[in-house]
Structure formats: C-alpha cells, structure tokens
Design a protein around this motif. Structure first.
Motif, PDB file in Angstrom:
ATOM      1  N   LEU A  12       0.788  -1.342  -0.012  1.00 61.99           N
ATOM      2  CA  LEU A  12       0.118   0.041   0.083  1.00 61.99           C
ATOM      3  C   LEU A  12       0.864   1.517   0.011  1.00 61.99           C
ATOM      4  O   LEU A  12       1.767   1.366   0.586  1.00 61.99           O
ATOM      5  N   VAL A  13       0.411   2.275  -0.615  1.00 62.23           N
ATOM      6  CA  VAL A  13       0.941   3.471  -0.793  1.00 62.23           C
ATOM      7  C   VAL A  13       0.152   4.424  -0.100  1.00 62.23           C
ATOM      8  O   VAL A  13      -0.979   4.790  -0.397  1.00 62.23           O
ATOM      9  N   LEU A  14       0.371   5.173   1.152  1.00 63.82           N
ATOM     10  CA  LEU A  14      -0.444   5.781   1.806  1.00 63.82           C
ATOM     11  C   LEU A  14       0.147   7.384   1.959  1.00 63.82           C
ATOM     12  O   LEU A  14       1.509   7.517   2.349  1.00 63.82           O
ATOM     13  N   ASP A  15      -0.421   8.504   1.643  1.00 62.88           N
ATOM     14  CA  ASP A  15      -0.143   9.766   1.887  1.00 62.88           C
ATOM     15  C   ASP A  15      -0.776  10.350   2.952  1.00 62.88           C
ATOM     16  O   ASP A  15      -1.677   9.773   3.529  1.00 62.88           O
ATOM     17  N   GLU A  16      -0.145  11.336   3.670  1.00 58.88           N
ATOM     18  CA  GLU A  16      -0.628  11.965   4.914  1.00 58.88           C
ATOM     19  C   GLU A  16      -0.846  10.875   6.048  1.00 58.88           C
ATOM     20  O   GLU A  16      -1.858  11.000   6.967  1.00 58.88           O
ATOM     21  N   ALA A  17       0.151  10.018   5.884  1.00 63.77           N
ATOM     22  CA  ALA A  17      -0.161   8.799   6.879  1.00 63.77           C
ATOM     23  C   ALA A  17       0.454   9.198   8.323  1.00 63.77           C
ATOM     24  O   ALA A  17       1.040  10.001   8.743  1.00 63.77           O
ATOM     25  N   ILE A  18      -0.498   8.740   9.343  1.00 64.53           N
ATOM     26  CA  ILE A  18      -0.309   8.939  10.893  1.00 64.53           C
ATOM     27  C   ILE A  18      -0.307   7.818  11.739  1.00 64.53           C
ATOM     28  O   ILE A  18      -1.153   6.855  11.418  1.00 64.53           O
ATOM     29  N   GLU A  19       0.702   7.384  12.519  1.00 67.88           N
ATOM     30  CA  GLU A  19       0.764   6.282  13.264  1.00 67.88           C
ATOM     31  C   GLU A  19       0.336   6.739  14.729  1.00 67.88           C
ATOM     32  O   GLU A  19       0.771   7.543  15.289  1.00 67.88           O
ATOM     33  N   PHE A  20      -0.813   5.882  15.160  1.00 64.66           N
ATOM     34  CA  PHE A  20      -1.105   5.790  16.658  1.00 64.66           C
ATOM     35  C   PHE A  20      -0.146   5.283  17.380  1.00 64.66           C
ATOM     36  O   PHE A  20       0.117   3.941  17.420  1.00 64.66           O
ATOM     37  N   LEU A  21       0.623   5.873  18.335  1.00 66.30           N
ATOM     38  CA  LEU A  21       1.458   5.092  19.581  1.00 66.30           C
ATOM     39  C   LEU A  21       1.015   4.152  20.293  1.00 66.30           C
ATOM     40  O   LEU A  21      -0.136   4.480  20.814  1.00 66.30           O
ATOM     41  N   ARG A  22       1.664   3.378  20.688  1.00 65.66           N
ATOM     42  CA  ARG A  22       1.120   2.294  21.743  1.00 65.66           C
ATOM     43  C   ARG A  22       1.509   2.746  23.128  1.00 65.66           C
ATOM     44  O   ARG A  22       2.758   3.497  23.090  1.00 65.66           O
ATOM     45  N   ASP A  23       0.912   2.287  24.219  1.00 62.81           N
ATOM     46  CA  ASP A  23       1.264   2.418  25.565  1.00 62.81           C
ATOM     47  C   ASP A  23       2.512   1.658  25.748  1.00 62.81           C
ATOM     48  O   ASP A  23       2.566   0.692  25.519  1.00 62.81           O
ATOM     49  N   ALA A  24       3.589   2.475  26.617  1.00 70.86           N
ATOM     50  CA  ALA A  24       4.684   1.857  26.855  1.00 70.86           C
ATOM     51  C   ALA A  24       4.512   0.709  27.783  1.00 70.86           C
ATOM     52  O   ALA A  24       5.238  -0.471  27.917  1.00 70.86           O
ATOM     53  N   ASP A  25       3.669   0.766  28.751  1.00 69.24           N
ATOM     54  CA  ASP A  25       3.232  -0.344  29.871  1.00 69.24           C
ATOM     55  C   ASP A  25       2.252  -1.402  29.202  1.00 69.24           C
ATOM     56  O   ASP A  25       2.442  -2.565  29.687  1.00 69.24           O
ATOM     57  N   ASP A  26       1.624  -0.992  28.306  1.00 73.93           N
ATOM     58  CA  ASP A  26       0.711  -2.351  27.691  1.00 73.93           C
ATOM     59  C   ASP A  26       0.575  -1.958  26.413  1.00 73.93           C
ATOM     60  O   ASP A  26       0.071  -1.154  25.700  1.00 73.93           O
ATOM     61  N   PRO A  27       1.428  -2.640  25.547  1.00 78.11           N
ATOM     62  CA  PRO A  27       1.332  -2.559  23.938  1.00 78.11           C
ATOM     63  C   PRO A  27       0.171  -2.879  23.165  1.00 78.11           C
ATOM     64  O   PRO A  27       0.228  -2.709  22.088  1.00 78.11           O
ATOM     65  N   LEU A  28      -0.716  -3.345  23.804  1.00 75.36           N
ATOM     66  CA  LEU A  28      -1.852  -3.755  23.306  1.00 75.36           C
ATOM     67  C   LEU A  28      -3.005  -2.431  23.232  1.00 75.36           C
ATOM     68  O   LEU A  28      -3.871  -2.561  22.420  1.00 75.36           O
ATOM     69  N   LYS A  29      -2.447  -1.314  23.852  1.00 75.05           N
ATOM     70  CA  LYS A  29      -3.446  -0.162  23.947  1.00 75.05           C
ATOM     71  C   LYS A  29      -2.797   0.900  23.224  1.00 75.05           C
ATOM     72  O   LYS A  29      -1.614   1.029  23.358  1.00 75.05           O
ATOM     73  N   THR A  30      -3.479   1.389  22.458  1.00 78.15           N
ATOM     74  CA  THR A  30      -3.088   2.744  21.756  1.00 78.15           C
ATOM     75  C   THR A  30      -3.192   4.092  22.609  1.00 78.15           C
ATOM     76  O   THR A  30      -4.084   4.025  23.573  1.00 78.15           O
ATOM     77  N   THR A  31      -2.474   4.852  22.382  1.00 77.77           N
ATOM     78  CA  THR A  31      -2.539   6.249  23.081  1.00 77.77           C
ATOM     79  C   THR A  31      -3.283   7.404  22.253  1.00 77.77           C
ATOM     80  O   THR A  31      -3.347   7.092  21.176  1.00 77.77           O
ATOM     81  N   ASP A  32      -3.278   8.328  22.860  1.00 81.15           N
ATOM     82  CA  ASP A  32      -3.989   9.613  21.966  1.00 81.15           C
ATOM     83  C   ASP A  32      -2.505  10.316  21.441  1.00 81.15           C
ATOM     84  O   ASP A  32      -2.938  11.128  20.351  1.00 81.15           O
TER      85      ASP A  32
END
Length: 77
Positions: free
Chosen positions: A20-40
């Motif tokens: 896939l080629v994605l433009d204006e891509a944004i990564e949602f970072l994971r919680d350092a204590d629980d990698p299964l949860k995303t943060t804001d």
C-alpha cells in the motif's frame, strides 16, 4: 510477542501483493506499559509504503463513495 501498528492515511495506490502507498499517514503510538493499547499520541509519517505481508486489515475511516468507472468504454467504442 507480535506488536501491531495502527496507521491511517489516504490510499494512493496498491498492487497485487497488497503493498500500500499511503499519503498523509499518521501512526497511533502504543502505551509503553501495555503494548496492546493505543494512546492519544500520534506521529506524522507523511508518504509511506506498507509492505503487503505486514498488512492485517484495511478499512475506510470516513465511509465510502461510489464513483464512475474510469475504465468503462462508451457503447460503440
């Protein structure tokens, strides 16, 4: 352990291997204590290529719109 990455962006292209080629891509970072949860927290990535072997899910975020088929030949052509 397998970690997933959540990325959103504008799909600009793809191929038969689901690269896939994605433009204006944004990564949602994971919680350092629980990698299964995303943060804001997010990280701006810009224009990226996602390898098809790593893609698990593709879905629209804002719904879908039907467009006219640009490859459809007019009758009699």
């Amino acid at each position: 352990m397998i970690f997933t990455v959540t990325v959103t962006g504008t799909l600009k292209g793809y191929d038969q291997l689901l690269n896939l080629v994605l433009d204006e891509a944004i990564e949602f970072l994971r919680d350092a204590d629980d990698p299964l949860k995303t943060t804001d927290q997010t990280r701006q990535l810009g224009l990226i290529v996602c390898r098809g072997t790593a893609v698990m899910l593709v879905s629209p975020t804002d719904g879908t719109d039907e467009i006219a088929n640009p490859f459809l030949q007019p009758d009699g052509a």
